[in-house]
Design a protein around this motif. Structure first.
Motif, PDB file in Angstrom:
ATOM      1  N   LEU A  69       1.841 -22.477 -47.127  1.00 33.79           N
ATOM      2  CA  LEU A  69       0.533 -22.961 -47.553  1.00 33.79           C
ATOM      3  C   LEU A  69       0.382 -22.899 -49.068  1.00 33.79           C
ATOM      4  CD1 LEU A  69      -1.757 -21.397 -44.805  1.00 33.79           C
ATOM      5  CD2 LEU A  69      -0.725 -23.667 -44.869  1.00 33.79           C
ATOM      6  N   THR A  70       1.213 -22.077 -49.687  1.00 33.90           N
ATOM      7  CA  THR A  70       1.228 -22.023 -51.155  1.00 33.90           C
ATOM      8  C   THR A  70       2.626 -22.361 -51.640  1.00 33.90           C
ATOM      9  OG1 THR A  70       1.773 -19.651 -51.153  1.00 33.90           O
ATOM     10  CG2 THR A  70      -0.558 -20.250 -51.225  1.00 33.90           C
ATOM     11  N   HIS A  71       2.692 -22.882 -52.842  1.00 32.92           N
ATOM     12  CA  HIS A  71       3.986 -23.263 -53.417  1.00 32.92           C
ATOM     13  C   HIS A  71       3.858 -23.196 -54.931  1.00 32.92           C
ATOM     14  CE1 HIS A  71       7.453 -25.749 -54.560  1.00 32.92           C
ATOM     15  NE2 HIS A  71       7.932 -25.498 -53.346  1.00 32.92           N
ATOM     16  N   ARG A  72       4.876 -22.675 -55.579  1.00 31.73           N
ATOM     17  CA  ARG A  72       4.826 -22.476 -57.036  1.00 31.73           C
ATOM     18  C   ARG A  72       4.480 -23.767 -57.776  1.00 31.73           C
ATOM     19  NH1 ARG A  72      10.030 -19.715 -59.451  1.00 31.73           N
ATOM     20  NH2 ARG A  72       9.276 -18.154 -57.981  1.00 31.73           N
ATOM     21  N   ASP A  73       4.990 -24.885 -57.269  1.00 32.16           N
ATOM     22  CA  ASP A  73       4.798 -26.154 -57.979  1.00 32.16           C
ATOM     23  C   ASP A  73       3.675 -27.006 -57.405  1.00 32.16           C
ATOM     24  OD1 ASP A  73       7.011 -25.553 -59.625  1.00 32.16           O
ATOM     25  OD2 ASP A  73       8.385 -26.350 -58.103  1.00 32.16           O
ATOM     26  N   HIS A  74       3.172 -26.689 -56.219  1.00 29.49           N
ATOM     27  CA  HIS A  74       2.239 -27.594 -55.554  1.00 29.49           C
ATOM     28  C   HIS A  74       0.880 -26.983 -55.210  1.00 29.49           C
ATOM     29  CE1 HIS A  74       5.285 -30.736 -55.073  1.00 29.49           C
ATOM     30  NE2 HIS A  74       6.125 -29.769 -54.755  1.00 29.49           N
ATOM     31  N   ALA A  75       0.828 -25.701 -54.916  1.00 27.90           N
ATOM     32  CA  ALA A  75      -0.451 -25.102 -54.509  1.00 27.90           C
ATOM     33  C   ALA A  75      -0.447 -23.617 -54.839  1.00 27.90           C
ATOM     34  CB  ALA A  75      -0.691 -25.309 -53.005  1.00 27.90           C
ATOM     35  N   GLN A  76      -1.464 -23.203 -55.575  1.00 28.30           N
ATOM     36  CA  GLN A  76      -1.555 -21.795 -55.977  1.00 28.30           C
ATOM     37  C   GLN A  76      -2.646 -21.034 -55.225  1.00 28.30           C
ATOM     38  OE1 GLN A  76      -1.408 -24.412 -58.514  1.00 28.30           O
ATOM     39  NE2 GLN A  76       0.783 -24.102 -58.102  1.00 28.30           N
ATOM     40  N   SER A  77      -3.329 -21.705 -54.302  1.00 22.55           N
ATOM     41  CA  SER A  77      -4.357 -21.023 -53.530  1.00 22.55           C
ATOM     42  C   SER A  77      -4.557 -21.740 -52.198  1.00 22.55           C
ATOM     43  CB  SER A  77      -5.687 -20.965 -54.302  1.00 22.55           C
ATOM     44  OG  SER A  77      -6.185 -22.274 -54.549  1.00 22.55           O
ATOM     45  N   VAL A  78      -5.226 -21.046 -51.278  1.00 23.64           N
ATOM     46  CA  VAL A  78      -5.505 -21.573 -49.942  1.00 23.64           C
ATOM     47  C   VAL A  78      -6.973 -21.365 -49.645  1.00 23.64           C
ATOM     48  CG1 VAL A  78      -4.993 -21.375 -47.473  1.00 23.64           C
ATOM     49  CG2 VAL A  78      -3.185 -20.997 -49.148  1.00 23.64           C
ATOM     50  N   ARG A  79      -7.581 -22.350 -48.991  1.00 29.33           N
ATOM     51  CA  ARG A  79      -8.962 -22.210 -48.533  1.00 29.33           C
ATOM     52  C   ARG A  79      -9.005 -22.413 -47.020  1.00 29.33           C
ATOM     53  NH1 ARG A  79     -10.118 -25.438 -53.294  1.00 29.33           N
ATOM     54  NH2 ARG A  79     -11.349 -24.267 -54.822  1.00 29.33           N
ATOM     55  N   PHE A  80      -9.711 -21.521 -46.336  1.00 27.29           N
ATOM     56  CA  PHE A  80     -10.028 -21.720 -44.926  1.00 27.29           C
ATOM     57  C   PHE A  80     -11.480 -22.159 -44.862  1.00 27.29           C
ATOM     58  CE2 PHE A  80      -6.759 -18.268 -43.626  1.00 27.29           C
ATOM     59  CZ  PHE A  80      -5.728 -19.178 -43.822  1.00 27.29           C
ATOM     60  N   VAL A  81     -11.718 -23.340 -44.317  1.00 29.96           N
ATOM     61  CA  VAL A  81     -13.029 -23.977 -44.407  1.00 29.96           C
ATOM     62  C   VAL A  81     -13.552 -24.289 -43.007  1.00 29.96           C
ATOM     63  CG1 VAL A  81     -14.317 -25.863 -45.489  1.00 29.96           C
ATOM     64  CG2 VAL A  81     -12.150 -25.084 -46.510  1.00 29.96           C
ATOM     65  N   THR A  82     -14.811 -23.991 -42.769  1.00 30.81           N
ATOM     66  CA  THR A  82     -15.396 -24.350 -41.483  1.00 30.81           C
ATOM     67  C   THR A  82     -15.564 -25.863 -41.389  1.00 30.81           C
ATOM     68  OG1 THR A  82     -17.232 -23.986 -39.963  1.00 30.81           O
ATOM     69  CG2 THR A  82     -17.771 -24.064 -42.293  1.00 30.81           C
ATOM     70  N   GLY A  83     -15.211 -26.436 -40.239  1.00 25.90           N
ATOM     71  CA  GLY A  83     -15.291 -27.871 -40.064  1.00 25.90           C
ATOM     72  C   GLY A  83     -16.617 -28.355 -39.526  1.00 25.90           C
ATOM     73  N   HIS A  84     -17.500 -27.430 -39.146  1.00 23.67           N
ATOM     74  CA  HIS A  84     -18.832 -27.865 -38.702  1.00 23.67           C
ATOM     75  C   HIS A  84     -19.841 -26.735 -38.877  1.00 23.67           C
ATOM     76  CE1 HIS A  84     -17.474 -26.036 -34.783  1.00 23.67           C
ATOM     77  NE2 HIS A  84     -18.691 -25.559 -34.852  1.00 23.67           N
ATOM     78  N   SER A  85     -21.070 -27.110 -38.980  1.00 28.91           N
ATOM     79  CA  SER A  85     -22.162 -26.152 -39.142  1.00 28.91           C
ATOM     80  C   SER A  85     -22.736 -25.811 -37.778  1.00 28.91           C
ATOM     81  CB  SER A  85     -23.260 -26.759 -40.024  1.00 28.91           C
ATOM     82  OG  SER A  85     -23.849 -27.873 -39.343  1.00 28.91           O
ATOM     83  N   ARG A  86     -23.811 -25.043 -37.759  1.00 26.59           N
ATOM     84  CA  ARG A  86     -24.484 -24.697 -36.506  1.00 26.59           C
ATOM     85  C   ARG A  86     -24.933 -25.945 -35.746  1.00 26.59           C
ATOM     86  NH1 ARG A  86     -26.361 -19.286 -36.255  1.00 26.59           N
ATOM     87  NH2 ARG A  86     -26.008 -18.107 -38.183  1.00 26.59           N
ATOM     88  N   LYS A  87     -25.189 -27.027 -36.477  1.00 24.74           N
ATOM     89  CA  LYS A  87     -25.661 -28.262 -35.855  1.00 24.74           C
ATOM     90  C   LYS A  87     -24.511 -29.147 -35.359  1.00 24.74           C
ATOM     91  CE  LYS A  87     -29.765 -28.365 -38.842  1.00 24.74           C
ATOM     92  NZ  LYS A  87     -30.501 -29.152 -39.862  1.00 24.74           N
ATOM     93  N   GLY A  88     -23.271 -28.716 -35.565  1.00 28.55           N
ATOM     94  CA  GLY A  88     -22.131 -29.491 -35.095  1.00 28.55           C
ATOM     95  C   GLY A  88     -21.683 -30.577 -36.042  1.00 28.55           C
ATOM     96  N   VAL A  89     -22.238 -30.598 -37.257  1.00 27.65           N
ATOM     97  CA  VAL A  89     -21.832 -31.581 -38.269  1.00 27.65           C
ATOM     98  C   VAL A  89     -21.277 -30.827 -39.470  1.00 27.65           C
ATOM     99  CG1 VAL A  89     -23.529 -33.268 -37.500  1.00 27.65           C
ATOM    100  CG2 VAL A  89     -24.149 -31.610 -39.284  1.00 27.65           C
ATOM    101  N   LEU A  90     -20.779 -31.583 -40.460  1.00 31.19           N
ATOM    102  CA  LEU A  90     -20.253 -30.926 -41.654  1.00 31.19           C
ATOM    103  C   LEU A  90     -21.344 -30.134 -42.375  1.00 31.19           C
ATOM    104  CD1 LEU A  90     -17.929 -33.672 -43.173  1.00 31.19           C
ATOM    105  CD2 LEU A  90     -17.243 -31.438 -42.298  1.00 31.19           C
ATOM    106  N   PRO A  91     -21.048 -28.924 -42.807  1.00 34.85           N
ATOM    107  CA  PRO A  91     -22.035 -28.165 -43.572  1.00 34.85           C
ATOM    108  C   PRO A  91     -22.404 -28.888 -44.853  1.00 34.85           C
ATOM    109  CG  PRO A  91     -20.216 -26.764 -42.852  1.00 34.85           C
ATOM    110  CD  PRO A  91     -19.795 -28.161 -42.575  1.00 34.85           C
ATOM    111  N   ASP A  92     -23.649 -28.798 -45.237  1.00 37.13           N
ATOM    112  CA  ASP A  92     -24.075 -29.493 -46.460  1.00 37.13           C
ATOM    113  C   ASP A  92     -23.934 -28.619 -47.698  1.00 37.13           C
ATOM    114  OD1 ASP A  92     -26.089 -27.666 -46.089  1.00 37.13           O
ATOM    115  OD2 ASP A  92     -27.629 -29.154 -45.570  1.00 37.13           O
TER     116      ASP A  92
END
Length: 482
Positions: free
Chosen positions: A350-373
């Motif tokens: 998930l990380t690579h010296r040349d391509h990615a220096q960090s990782v994010r885990f992101v929720t794909g939906h809010s309590r309403k079942g849609v993308l969080p605003d």
């Protein structure tokens, strides 16, 4: 409220090829027929178990001859059916079928359990591989199908059981009477034995302080342990997770938890399905909270078993806050989260010296079942950060729209994974531009994650035989949630 699990999960023990039993042979007579090395090994094993062994053979090998003692008596003559009279067991090293049938007939006539060495078709019981930490003895059987596999299992177990376990088991036997007298049956006694077991799997042998261990009445208060079950493969559980499952009174589990994981739980534990998944009837979080609280107040050890890691989009924070507010002890055992499982499953970092220096885990939906605003789409559109969107089956098209609007190229590498680590697992690799159509092949009810970032273009140099060869994760890991 959903309190009854599926038929498969209700089954406390899977089908057994054989029933494992242990004979107490101390002071009992056992007959061994034959004088070769196989008979010598069985004779030594039986004598180690305290049996009085009578060996009948016209000729004996040097190894067997050296075993002769007050507990192993060699009779230099052919065996007769009368020799089996009064035996607790009868073992024979016989190659001739006619003689083997005669031996079995004699044993059956006298109701003596019998075994013809290395001939399963002539055996009423079988010897398995043994791990000896006596009085702790582990027997391993493959029902005669694969003895070499049984030996491999024995070697694996040998590495898990410290040699000092023998001394802790002897201490347990010494303290048993005191425990029976001073602690009430049920939670109090079990709590004491669990504390002793934790010490037994440490790095030291018991000493005088352990022998004089205090036996205060164990607290009647229950407790809750939040346990991460990982992506489904039982071998990815931590030892601490297995111990929690083995000490549970009640297990509240999600429907994504595999039967292989549940198989490791204490047999007497009550199992209750409280899973939450799209398009399926499920328990509300308030109901789950009420169940945990009620069961803990009854003095029970409650294991809340969650797929992945309980601290990543598992609503663990709400459960911990509620339990602590009501004075219930709670602890957490981490598990392998889906994002990390995906990386190891595909052999990509998930990380690579040349391509990615960090990782994010992101929720794909809010309590309403849609993308969080509240998501920071400008930051998420950075292709040098690998982002893993959880629970994103329905919202994936919206994620792509937002990322594209903030400048992310539609050629950015992407991975979609559904039901990761299970029999119906689906994995797709391509670009975010292609992902919108590709996700339509994933069931709406499937637990789905969507990974995006330049690092995902990297492929491992070779494929190992272990699909869960866990990678080492470096740099920073960020978690974004609603």
């Amino acid at each position: 409220m959903q309190t009854v699990s599926s038929q498969q999960s209700n089954k406390r023990i899977a089908e057994l090829a054989v029933l494992p039993v242990f004979f107490d042979l101390r002071g009992k007579r056992v007959v061994v027929i034959g004088g070769g090395e196989p008979a010598a090994w069985k004779t030594e094993l039986l004598a180690a178990a305290g049996a009085q062994v009578d060996v009948y053979a016209e000729e004996v090998c040097e190894e067997l001859s050296a075993l002769a003692s007050t507990s192993i008596i060699l009779h230099p003559r052919p065996w007769t059916p009368d020799d089996l009279e009064g035996a607790a067991l009868a073992i024979a090293d016989i190659e001739d079928d006619a003689e083997a049938h005669a031996f079995i007939a004699a044993a059956k006539a006298l109701a003596v359990p019998y075994n013809v060495i290395d001939r399963p078709e002539f055996c009423q019981f079988q010897f398995g591989a043994i791990v000896n930490r006596s009085p702790v003895v582990v027997g391993i059987s493959t029902a005669g199908a694969a003895p070499i596999l049984g030996q491999a299992v024995r070697r694996r177990i040998e590495t898990l059981l410290p040699q000092t376990l023998t001394q802790w088991a002897l201490l347990a036997a010494k303290l048993r009477g005191k425990v029976m007298d001073q602690l009430a049956a049920g939670p109090q006694r079990r709590a004491f034995w669990e504390r002793l077991a934790d010490r037994a799997f440490g790095s030291r042998a018991p000493d005088a302080s352990d022998e004089n261990i205090n036996l205060p009445a164990a607290s009647a208060a229950g407790r809750v342990t939040l346990v991460g079950a990982g992506p489904g493969d039982a071998e990815l559980l931590t030892i601490k997770a297995v111990r929690a499952l083995q000490s549970a009174d009640v297990i509240l589990f999600d429907d994504l938890v595999s039967s292989e994981v549940l198989e490791l739980a204490r047999r007497e534990a009550k199992r209750m399905l409280v899973g939450k998944r799209a398009q399926r009837e499920s328990c509300a979080q308030d109901e789950i909270n009420a169940m945990m609280l009620s069961l803990a107040r009854q003095g029970k050890h409650v294991v809340r078993l969650k797929s992945g890691d309980p601290m990543i989009f598992g609503r663990a924070g709400e459960e911990i806050e509620m339990l602590e507010r009501h004075g219930v002890g709670v602890s957490v055992v981490p598990g392998i989260s889906a994002g990390l499982a995906l990386a190891s499953r595909l052999g990509v970092s998930l990380t690579h010296r040349d391509h990615a220096q960090s990782v994010r885990f992101v929720t794909g939906h809010s309590r309403k079942g849609v993308l969080p605003d509240t998501l920071n789409w400008a930051a998420l559109a950075d292709p040098a950060t690998t982002s893993v969107y959880y629970m994103s089956r329905r919202t994936l098209p919206g994620i792509v729209t937002e990322l594209s609007a903030r400048g992310m190229s539609l050629e950015t590498p992407a991975i979609i994974a559904g039901s990761l680590g299970r029999a119906d697992e689906q994995i797709w690799r391509g670009t975010i531009g292609e992902a919108v159509n590709a996700v339509e092949a994933f069931p709406l009810s499937a637990p789905t994650i969507f990974a995006v970032g330049d690092a995902l273009s990297m492929k491992r140099a070779h494929v190992t035989s272990d699909p869960w060869n866990l990678s080492q994760y470096t740099d920073s890991i960020g978690i974004i949630h609603s």
